[in-house]
Design an enzyme around this catalytic site. Structure first.
Site, mmCIF file in Angstrom:
data_model
loop_
_atom_site.group_PDB
_atom_site.id
_atom_site.type_symbol
_atom_site.label_atom_id
_atom_site.label_comp_id
_atom_site.label_asym_id
_atom_site.label_seq_id
_atom_site.Cartn_x
_atom_site.Cartn_y
_atom_site.Cartn_z
ATOM 1 N N TYR A 51 -0.928 -56.428 -40.335
ATOM 2 C CA TYR A 51 -0.064 -56.260 -40.871
ATOM 3 C C TYR A 51 -0.383 -54.886 -41.963
ATOM 4 O O TYR A 51 -1.390 -55.494 -42.951
ATOM 5 C CB TYR A 51 0.537 -57.465 -41.802
ATOM 6 C CG TYR A 51 1.921 -57.577 -41.144
ATOM 7 C CD1 TYR A 51 2.910 -56.743 -41.514
ATOM 8 C CD2 TYR A 51 2.277 -58.652 -40.421
ATOM 9 C CE1 TYR A 51 4.270 -56.957 -40.812
ATOM 10 C CE2 TYR A 51 3.549 -58.964 -39.969
ATOM 11 C CZ TYR A 51 4.451 -58.144 -40.437
ATOM 12 O OH TYR A 51 5.764 -58.153 -39.752
ATOM 13 N N GLU A 53 2.229 -53.208 -44.276
ATOM 14 C CA GLU A 53 3.079 -52.781 -45.101
ATOM 15 C C GLU A 53 2.928 -51.801 -46.049
ATOM 16 O O GLU A 53 2.037 -52.134 -46.840
ATOM 17 C CB GLU A 53 4.198 -53.698 -45.461
ATOM 18 C CG GLU A 53 4.858 -54.439 -44.258
ATOM 19 C CD GLU A 53 5.873 -55.492 -45.022
ATOM 20 O OE1 GLU A 53 6.097 -55.821 -46.191
ATOM 21 O OE2 GLU A 53 6.650 -56.327 -43.912
ATOM 22 N N ASP A 196 15.639 -32.246 -33.856
ATOM 23 C CA ASP A 196 15.277 -33.248 -33.101
ATOM 24 C C ASP A 196 14.586 -32.611 -31.980
ATOM 25 O O ASP A 196 15.371 -32.368 -30.956
ATOM 26 C CB ASP A 196 16.265 -34.264 -33.017
ATOM 27 C CG ASP A 196 15.901 -35.575 -32.258
ATOM 28 O OD1 ASP A 196 14.711 -35.339 -31.727
ATOM 29 O OD2 ASP A 196 16.630 -36.378 -31.989
ATOM 30 N N THR A 222 9.962 -37.603 -30.798
ATOM 31 C CA THR A 222 9.460 -38.913 -30.223
ATOM 32 C C THR A 222 7.801 -38.435 -29.823
ATOM 33 O O THR A 222 7.536 -37.011 -29.721
ATOM 34 C CB THR A 222 9.982 -39.331 -29.054
ATOM 35 O OG1 THR A 222 10.444 -38.179 -28.000
ATOM 36 C CG2 THR A 222 11.399 -39.911 -29.249
ATOM 37 N N LYS A 225 7.368 -38.380 -24.867
ATOM 38 C CA LYS A 225 8.091 -37.553 -24.036
ATOM 39 C C LYS A 225 7.048 -36.393 -23.434
ATOM 40 O O LYS A 225 6.069 -36.802 -22.974
ATOM 41 C CB LYS A 225 9.574 -36.867 -24.301
ATOM 42 C CG LYS A 225 10.165 -38.315 -24.405
ATOM 43 C CD LYS A 225 11.806 -37.837 -25.231
ATOM 44 C CE LYS A 225 12.418 -39.318 -25.224
ATOM 45 N NZ LYS A 225 13.763 -38.967 -26.128
ATOM 46 N N ARG A 231 4.823 -44.697 -27.080
ATOM 47 C CA ARG A 231 5.973 -44.763 -27.382
ATOM 48 C C ARG A 231 6.098 -44.660 -29.147
ATOM 49 O O ARG A 231 5.109 -45.371 -29.695
ATOM 50 C CB ARG A 231 6.814 -46.058 -27.039
ATOM 51 C CG ARG A 231 7.017 -46.049 -25.724
ATOM 52 C CD ARG A 231 8.043 -46.920 -25.359
ATOM 53 N NE ARG A 231 9.203 -46.333 -25.003
ATOM 54 C CZ ARG A 231 9.536 -45.610 -24.049
ATOM 55 N NH1 ARG A 231 8.465 -45.286 -22.951
ATOM 56 N NH2 ARG A 231 10.838 -44.981 -23.924
HETATM 57 C C1 LIG Z 1 14.704 -39.705 -26.798
HETATM 58 C C2 LIG Z 1 15.490 -39.156 -27.682
HETATM 59 C C3 LIG Z 1 15.460 -39.972 -29.015
HETATM 60 C C4 LIG Z 1 15.211 -41.329 -29.121
HETATM 61 O O1 LIG Z 1 14.023 -41.699 -28.779
HETATM 62 P P1 LIG Z 1 13.814 -43.363 -28.698
HETATM 63 O O2 LIG Z 1 12.469 -43.480 -28.652
HETATM 64 O O3 LIG Z 1 14.357 -43.787 -27.219
HETATM 65 O O4 LIG Z 1 14.626 -44.204 -29.626
HETATM 66 C C5 LIG Z 1 16.067 -39.211 -30.065
HETATM 67 N N1 LIG Z 1 16.690 -38.112 -30.014
HETATM 68 C C6 LIG Z 1 16.464 -37.168 -28.768
HETATM 69 C C7 LIG Z 1 16.929 -35.836 -28.730
HETATM 70 C C8 LIG Z 1 15.924 -37.798 -27.687
HETATM 71 O O5 LIG Z 1 15.621 -37.056 -26.547
#
Ligand SMILES: *Cc1c(COP(=O)(O)O)cnc(C)c1O
Length: 439
Positions: A51, A53, A196, A222, A225, A231
């Site tokens: 933990y 925090e 994003d 993220t 991807k 993740r």
């Molecule tokens: C995948 C994605 C997210 C969210 O990601 P998670 O890990 O699934 O919560 C946010 N913004 C965009 C543009 C994404 O493609």
């Protein structure tokens, strides 16, 4: 996994089954990838027991001297790779990262702007059903008929509604995002610009997609991807962002904890550090370049089979097919492809008149198959398999009437998963895949 096998054979068998599935198919969901074994090993370490925090050297729990070093390394690597003065590596995933940005920059009821989900935006960019569309006043833009961002509309809406936050960077958008144009509009109305880049981070790192870091105030991504890590997510503030609000970093830190989260997932933080190290190598740059080459080759080949690609093609890692000229629904196509060993997802197309569960399009991406070492030559085979699989279901039109559709869909589903020609393709793909090992 000797211990797992002993303790819980049921879960062990399922993990093995998923491992086989991931080996035997063409994984073409554009948001998915295969992480390295180093990343997977890191996720399965004792760091998951701790933990922590708070933030490095400012924790609420004792015993964090090691975890502090891990988190600082993750932060430093992200700062160096992206050239930013501030980063938070604790968000559990992309959606909480975006929530944290909203919490840090908006009060409930304030106005934000993002692309509609049905036109390629993400849930967290202001969808009415998402927290971003209920706690905040969400104004959404869409694309032109060709599937391109309509900057005239974006500017008109921004001038009219004066949003405090504008979000760009998308989920199902096959073209380059023009961050400079978004910045011009955001600066004109004094809005914070959030880029994003979840889907395209690997391409930006590789230099095959324009970078948002000179234009946006905040960048979220993220890590699982095209960045090919565990993740997780990064929230970064740029020099431009700190100039606009020197406290932006502090505000984001407090939005993560105590605002939205408790203890960080230290095993995930460590795995993010590992993926950032991998992403800093010359071979990762090659990987990003190959993703784009593969998508272009695949788009070209699909075009020759008469597929109608939204926006006419692709600049990045994904392709959106409008299946209406083939008379095939996206749900039917996705199931046919899965039966044939190609895993993709049904997706809406611009101005789709069909509901989200039965959209008119299909979304395909190359990041995962590029990780396996496939190149332009292989994309020709992939396109041919997609063509043959779709041909198999061309006669299966779905009725418009909702009730009638339900019954017909059930019947189609049973037929598709038993279709001999589709299953034959799956066999071919399985033996083809042996030549392209997963990491
Ligand atoms: C995948 C994605 C997210 C969210 O990601 P998670 O890990 O699934 O919560 C946010 N913004 C965009 C543009 C994404 O493609």
């Amino acid at each position: 996994m000797i211990n797992l096998k002993k303790t819980d054979p049921q879960i062990y068998e399922l993990v093995k089954a998923e491992e086989r599935r991931q080996k035997d198919v063409l994984e073409m969901i554009p948001s998915e990838n295969y992480t390295s074994q180093a990343v997977i090993e890191t996720l399965g370490t004792v760091l998951t027991n701790k933990y922590s925090e708070g933030y490095p050297k400012k924790r609420y729990y004792q015993g964090n001297a090691v975890v502090d070093q891990v988190e600082i390394i993750a932060q430093d690597r992200a700062k160096k790779l992206f050239g930013v003065p501030y980063v938070n590596v604790q968000a559990y995933s992309g959606s909480p990262a975006n929530n944290a940005v909203m919490m840090a920059t908006l009060k409930p009821g304030d106005t934000l702007m993002g692309l509609k989900l049905a036109f390629g935006g993400h849930l967290t960019h202001g969808l009415p059903l998402n927290v971003s569309g209920t706690y905040y006043n969400s104004v959404q833009f869409q694309t032109t008929k060709d599937g391109l961002i309509d900057f005239k509309e974006v500017e008109e809406l921004a001038l009219k509604h004066k949003p405090k936050l504008i979000i760009c960077g998308f989920t199902a958008y096959p073209r380059v995002v023009d961050f400079a144009k978004f910045a011009k509009i955001a600066d004109k109305v004094g809005a914070i610009l959030l880029a994003d880049i979840s889907h395209i981070t690997g391409l930006i790192v590789a230099g095959v997609h324009p970078s948002p870091f000179a234009y946006a105030h905040i960048v979220t991504t993220t890590t699982h991807k095209t960045l090919r890590g565990p993740r997780g997510a990064l929230i970064m503030v740029t020099d431009k962002g700190l100039k606009k609000d020197p406290d932006l970093g502090k505000k984001i830190d407090s939005a993560i904890i105590p605002g939205l989260q408790g203890g960080p997932h230290d095993n995930q933080t460590a795995a993010i550090a590992v993926c950032l190290k991998e992403a800093s190598t010359a071979s990762f740059k090659k990987y990003g370049e190959q993703i784009v080459k593969n998508t272009k080759a695949l788009a070209e080949a699909l075009h020759t089979y008469g597929f109608d690609l939204v926006s006419g093609g692709s600049d990045n890692h994904l392709i959106l097919i409008d299946l209406r000229n083939k008379g095939v629904n996206g749900a039917v196509a996705a199931l046919a492809l899965e039966t044939a060993g190609i895993v993709a997802n049904k997706n809406g197309v611009p101005f789709d008149t069909m509901p989200p569960f039965f959209p008119s399009g299909l979304r395909l991406g190359t990041p995962a198959i590029t990780t396996r070492g496939m190149k332009e030559k292989e994309m020709k085979h992939v396109a041919a398999w997609i063509h043959h699989a779709i041909e198999e279901v061309e006669s299966l039109a779905l009725p418009i009437d909702k009730e009638e559709r339900k019954g017909v869909w059930k019947e189609y589903k049973g037929d598709i998963i038993k279709n001999k020609n589709l299953l034959k393709i799956a066999k071919e793909i399985k033996s083809f895949c042996v030549k392209f090992p997963v990491p």
